[in-house]
Design a protein around this motif. Structure first.
Motif, PDB file in Angstrom:
ATOM      1  N   ILE B 103      45.073  88.544  27.589  1.00  0.00           N
ATOM      2  CA  ILE B 103      45.768  90.133  26.860  1.00  0.00           C
ATOM      3  C   ILE B 103      44.858  89.675  25.553  1.00  0.00           C
ATOM      4  O   ILE B 103      44.148  90.575  25.191  1.00  0.00           O
ATOM      5  CB  ILE B 103      47.240  89.888  25.712  1.00  0.00           C
ATOM      6  N   LEU B 104      44.433  87.944  25.116  1.00  0.00           N
ATOM      7  CA  LEU B 104      44.044  88.224  23.888  1.00  0.00           C
ATOM      8  C   LEU B 104      42.036  88.523  23.730  1.00  0.00           C
ATOM      9  O   LEU B 104      41.716  89.206  23.001  1.00  0.00           O
ATOM     10  CB  LEU B 104      43.535  86.236  23.574  1.00  0.00           C
ATOM     11  N   LEU B 105      42.125  88.501  25.570  1.00  0.00           N
ATOM     12  CA  LEU B 105      40.492  88.858  25.788  1.00  0.00           C
ATOM     13  C   LEU B 105      40.331  90.102  25.800  1.00  0.00           C
ATOM     14  O   LEU B 105      39.612  90.517  25.090  1.00  0.00           O
ATOM     15  CB  LEU B 105      40.180  87.760  26.815  1.00  0.00           C
ATOM     16  N   PHE B 106      41.191  91.149  26.546  1.00  0.00           N
ATOM     17  CA  PHE B 106      41.294  91.893  26.728  1.00  0.00           C
ATOM     18  C   PHE B 106      41.338  92.729  24.283  1.00  0.00           C
ATOM     19  O   PHE B 106      40.784  93.698  24.658  1.00  0.00           O
ATOM     20  CB  PHE B 106      42.669  92.722  26.979  1.00  0.00           C
ATOM     21  N   ALA B 107      42.193  92.353  23.815  1.00  0.00           N
ATOM     22  CA  ALA B 107      41.673  92.939  22.703  1.00  0.00           C
ATOM     23  C   ALA B 107      40.165  92.557  21.619  1.00  0.00           C
ATOM     24  O   ALA B 107      40.282  92.889  20.737  1.00  0.00           O
ATOM     25  CB  ALA B 107      42.944  92.126  21.569  1.00  0.00           C
ATOM     26  N   VAL B 109      37.441  92.107  23.431  1.00  0.00           N
ATOM     27  CA  VAL B 109      37.142  92.642  24.063  1.00  0.00           C
ATOM     28  C   VAL B 109      36.583  94.554  23.493  1.00  0.00           C
ATOM     29  O   VAL B 109      35.650  94.971  23.803  1.00  0.00           O
ATOM     30  CB  VAL B 109      36.700  92.617  25.674  1.00  0.00           C
ATOM     31  N   ILE B 110      37.686  94.256  23.278  1.00  0.00           N
ATOM     32  CA  ILE B 110      38.260  95.814  23.127  1.00  0.00           C
ATOM     33  C   ILE B 110      37.539  96.831  22.100  1.00  0.00           C
ATOM     34  O   ILE B 110      37.324  95.658  20.933  1.00  0.00           O
ATOM     35  CB  ILE B 110      39.465  97.047  22.955  1.00  0.00           C
ATOM     36  N   PRO B 111      36.655  97.987  21.820  1.00  0.00           N
ATOM     37  CA  PRO B 111      35.590  97.766  20.960  1.00  0.00           C
ATOM     38  C   PRO B 111      36.980  98.360  19.882  1.00  0.00           C
ATOM     39  O   PRO B 111      37.283  99.793  20.034  1.00  0.00           O
ATOM     40  CB  PRO B 111      34.668  99.162  21.072  1.00  0.00           C
ATOM     41  N   LYS B 112      36.744  97.630  18.485  1.00  0.00           N
ATOM     42  CA  LYS B 112      37.584  97.662  17.270  1.00  0.00           C
ATOM     43  C   LYS B 112      37.328  99.587  16.349  1.00  0.00           C
ATOM     44  O   LYS B 112      38.132 100.188  16.214  1.00  0.00           O
ATOM     45  CB  LYS B 112      37.447  97.103  15.890  1.00  0.00           C
ATOM     46  N   ILE B 113      36.013  99.680  16.601  1.00  0.00           N
ATOM     47  CA  ILE B 113      35.977 101.027  16.130  1.00  0.00           C
ATOM     48  C   ILE B 113      36.498 101.802  16.956  1.00  0.00           C
ATOM     49  O   ILE B 113      36.802 103.321  16.678  1.00  0.00           O
ATOM     50  CB  ILE B 113      34.559 101.058  16.569  1.00  0.00           C
ATOM     51  N   ALA B 114      36.797 102.374  18.109  1.00  0.00           N
ATOM     52  CA  ALA B 114      37.058 102.711  19.237  1.00  0.00           C
ATOM     53  C   ALA B 114      38.762 103.187  18.954  1.00  0.00           C
ATOM     54  O   ALA B 114      39.605 104.381  19.507  1.00  0.00           O
ATOM     55  CB  ALA B 114      36.612 102.720  20.820  1.00  0.00           C
ATOM     56  N   VAL B 115      39.588 102.163  18.678  1.00  0.00           N
ATOM     57  CA  VAL B 115      40.454 102.321  18.355  1.00  0.00           C
ATOM     58  C   VAL B 115      41.034 102.021  17.250  1.00  0.00           C
ATOM     59  O   VAL B 115      42.374 103.011  16.634  1.00  0.00           O
ATOM     60  CB  VAL B 115      41.344 100.616  18.951  1.00  0.00           C
ATOM     61  N   VAL B 133      42.765  96.462  11.405  1.00  0.00           N
ATOM     62  CA  VAL B 133      41.407  96.675  12.054  1.00  0.00           C
ATOM     63  C   VAL B 133      40.484  95.201  11.696  1.00  0.00           C
ATOM     64  O   VAL B 133      40.005  94.380  12.276  1.00  0.00           O
ATOM     65  CB  VAL B 133      40.451  97.568  11.639  1.00  0.00           C
ATOM     66  N   ALA B 134      41.256  95.066  10.806  1.00  0.00           N
ATOM     67  CA  ALA B 134      40.729  93.966   9.460  1.00  0.00           C
ATOM     68  C   ALA B 134      41.689  92.433  10.855  1.00  0.00           C
ATOM     69  O   ALA B 134      40.405  91.769  11.075  1.00  0.00           O
ATOM     70  CB  ALA B 134      40.804  92.914   8.309  1.00  0.00           C
ATOM     71  N   VAL B 135      42.604  93.117  11.088  1.00  0.00           N
ATOM     72  CA  VAL B 135      43.177  91.033  11.475  1.00  0.00           C
ATOM     73  C   VAL B 135      42.705  91.383  13.559  1.00  0.00           C
ATOM     74  O   VAL B 135      42.112  89.906  13.206  1.00  0.00           O
ATOM     75  CB  VAL B 135      45.031  91.385  11.532  1.00  0.00           C
ATOM     76  N   LEU B 136      42.580  92.096  13.652  1.00  0.00           N
ATOM     77  CA  LEU B 136      42.013  92.606  15.128  1.00  0.00           C
ATOM     78  C   LEU B 136      40.581  91.897  14.874  1.00  0.00           C
ATOM     79  O   LEU B 136      40.657  90.813  15.848  1.00  0.00           O
ATOM     80  CB  LEU B 136      41.967  93.856  15.977  1.00  0.00           C
ATOM     81  N   MET B 137      39.877  92.308  14.342  1.00  0.00           N
ATOM     82  CA  MET B 137      38.206  91.485  14.178  1.00  0.00           C
ATOM     83  C   MET B 137      38.720  89.908  14.300  1.00  0.00           C
ATOM     84  O   MET B 137      37.662  89.061  14.764  1.00  0.00           O
ATOM     85  CB  MET B 137      37.454  91.965  13.115  1.00  0.00           C
TER      86      MET B 137
END
Lengths: 263, 273
Positions: B103-107, B109-115, B133-137
């Motif tokens: 899940i970590l890897l999925f989160a 790899v997923i493009p943040k700009i898209a979510v 978004v900052a947290v995710l990055m």
């Protein structure tokens, strides 16, 4: 001894075998080894590389459980990591952010010893091992010999009745090693601790010990137990020069040569 | 041995002249490109013009800078705390590690700009989606570096701790966590620069304030000087936050920094490129 009470062994290894299960096969590291160490005795363990000498110390400390047989330490069977010992490894394993003195005091902090008592004891040991003046140095500022002195002090801080040493001077140069041997001998005489020393150096094993245990290569069995008949107070060069010393080391070398050769 | 303060500053000067010279050279080349007319002025404004704008519109830029910095720091702190907790859980539990890793890897790899647009839909145009978004990055590098750090402790040291009988909590506090700090700081430094990007990305998607908004507006108006000014301010924010962490590392881990050698200035050179 004069009290009439029968002295129980400090360490009793009774018919112990250790087998490791790997993917394909089962390897036997130690095969039915028995050994008794009297309180206050200094016992060296020598044997070919990888024969399971270090495994023996892990059994005594409870970091490893035997596959069969039993280990008794200070009258109590070893079932898990024991806290009534001191352990010194080949690498000093110091915390690099702590000064020499605070590395020694780690032992006290982990045990919840009173800090006044621990501090007094630490200063005593620092004095005894010649670390005075280096108390506040960080590990990377210390030489290998100095680092190993710190590790020794840390292992002795809580006044353990049994000290386990796993090739403690193996990474030091020859001269430093001799110095450390002399100091360990003095510390042993001053503290009266029971010591189990695993070493590669035959001279070291004989100079320091009351008895030398010679192990065979894997699976390790006790090849011979040699009583070292030298005076209890040993001057380094005088001891080296004694004919008994030469005889014993030659004998051990022969045993090890035979052990490393084909069966 | 402690260096004399005077020596220390001379050392800083000696190490920083190269990056300073490179920066100056870049500015000169930039200037030359614009004055020679090699590129149209409306495409690339001259450094002078950009600088003038920075000064003239300072109060306007300052307000937006503050918004972006606030979002960045909030996101970074949340990511730092959650990342360390996550790493500790993963190191101490095989089950959690194997469960969380995919899940970590999925989160990551997923493009943040898209979510990011999704967060705007969910949370509106306030600061919250930017912080998320900052947290995710920033989260991922913190977790990875802390896990690496916690696992970097010598087996012998842990065996020794077992014979000392301090228990898992003392072992963690006195041995494992401090030993992981150099790795953790490396992760935090990467994380803080990514948090800036995250905040700006969040602002791109939907906002009416922040440097991302400034750049988007400038872009829409073909106001390239303002666009360049915005970019410069974003870089400066990122570099300053990075240096702040570097300084914190030096103060907290002098035993580590002293062996790593010249810290702030070397990194200043890195951050400037």
């Amino acid at each position: 001894m004069s009290s009439g009470v029968i002295a129980t062994s400090a360490v009793a290894i009774d018919d112990v075998s250790v087998r490791f299960q790997s993917k394909r096969a089962e390897t036997t590291a130690i095969e039915r080894v028995s050994l008794d160490v009297a309180p206050g005795e200094f016992v060296s363990i020598v044997g070919p590389s990888g024969c399971g000498k270090s495994t023996l110390l892990k059994l005594v400390s409870g970091l490893l459980q035997p596959s069969s047989g039993s280990v008794t330490l200070l009258g109590e069977q070893v079932r898990g990591p024991r806290h009534d010992i001191g352990f010194v490894f080949q690498r000093a394993a110091l915390l690099e952010w702590r000064s020499a003195r605070r590395n020694i005091l780690l032992q006290a902090e982990m045990r919840g010893m009173s800090s006044v008592e621990a501090g007094r004891r630490a200063d005593e040991l620092i004095e005894m091992t010649g670390l005075s003046g280096f108390e506040n140095a960080l590990p990377h500022e210390l030489s290998g010999g100095m680092q190993q002195r710190v590790a020794l002090c840390r292992a002795l801080l809580h006044e353990p009745r049994v000290l386990l040493m796993d090739e403690p001077f193996g990474a030091l140069d020859a001269l430093t090693r001799e110095q450390m041997n002399v100091e360990l001998h003095r510390v042993w005489r001053e503290t009266g601790t029971t010591v189990l020393l695993v070493t590669h150096s035959i001279a070291e094993s004989v100079y320091l010990a009351n008895r030398v245990i010679v192990l065979t290569r894997r699976p390790a069995v006790v090849k011979e137990v040699i009583d070292v008949d030298l005076p209890s107070e040993r001057d380094y060069s005088a001891t080296m020069a004694r004919p008994e010393f030469a005889a014993v080391t030659a004998h051990i070398r022969e045993l090890l040569g035979a052990a490393t050769g084909h069966d | 041995m402690k260096p004399v303060p005077g020596d220390r500053w001379r050392g800083v000067a000696e190490r920083s002249w190269r990056p300073a010279a490179l920066l100056a050279a870049c500015l000169v080349i930039w200037h030359l490109i614009t004055v020679t007319g090699l590129v149209e002025a409306y495409l690339v404004p001259s450094p002078g013009k950009t600088f003038d704008l920075l000064v003239d519109k300072w109060s306007y830029l300052w307000g937006h800078t503050w918004v972006t910095t606030y979002e960045t720091i909030l996101g970074f702190v949340i990511a730092g705390v959650l990342g360390v907790l996550m790493a500790v859980a993963m190191v101490y539990s095989r089950t959690i590690e194997s469960t969380a890793y995919p899940i970590l890897l999925f989160a990551q790899v997923i493009p943040k700009i898209a979510v990011a647009p999704l967060f705007v839909v969910w949370l509106g145009f306030g600061f919250e989606p930017k912080v998320i978004v900052a947290v995710l990055m920033a989260f991922f590098p913190v977790v990875i570096s802390t896990v690496t750090g916690l696992k970097s402790v010598d087996t012998e040291m842990l065996e020794l701790a077992a014979t000392m009988g301090g228990g898992p909590v003392k072992t963690f506090v006195k041995i494992r966590f401090p030993a992981a700090l150099p790795h953790l700081f490396a992760g935090l430094k990467v994380a803080v620069t990514l948090a800036v990007t995250g905040a700006v990305v969040g602002e791109f998607v939907g906002s009416n304030e922040g440097l991302g908004y400034v750049i988007l507006q400038a872009n829409g108006n073909m106001d390239t000087p303002m666009l360049f000014a915005g970019l410069i301010v974003i870089s400066v924010v990122g570099i300053l936050l990075f240096l702040l962490l570097d300084l914190a590392e030096q103060l907290m881990l002098p035993w580590h920094s002293s062996r790593r050698g010249a810290a702030v200035t070397t990194l200043l050179a890195k951050g400037g490129t």
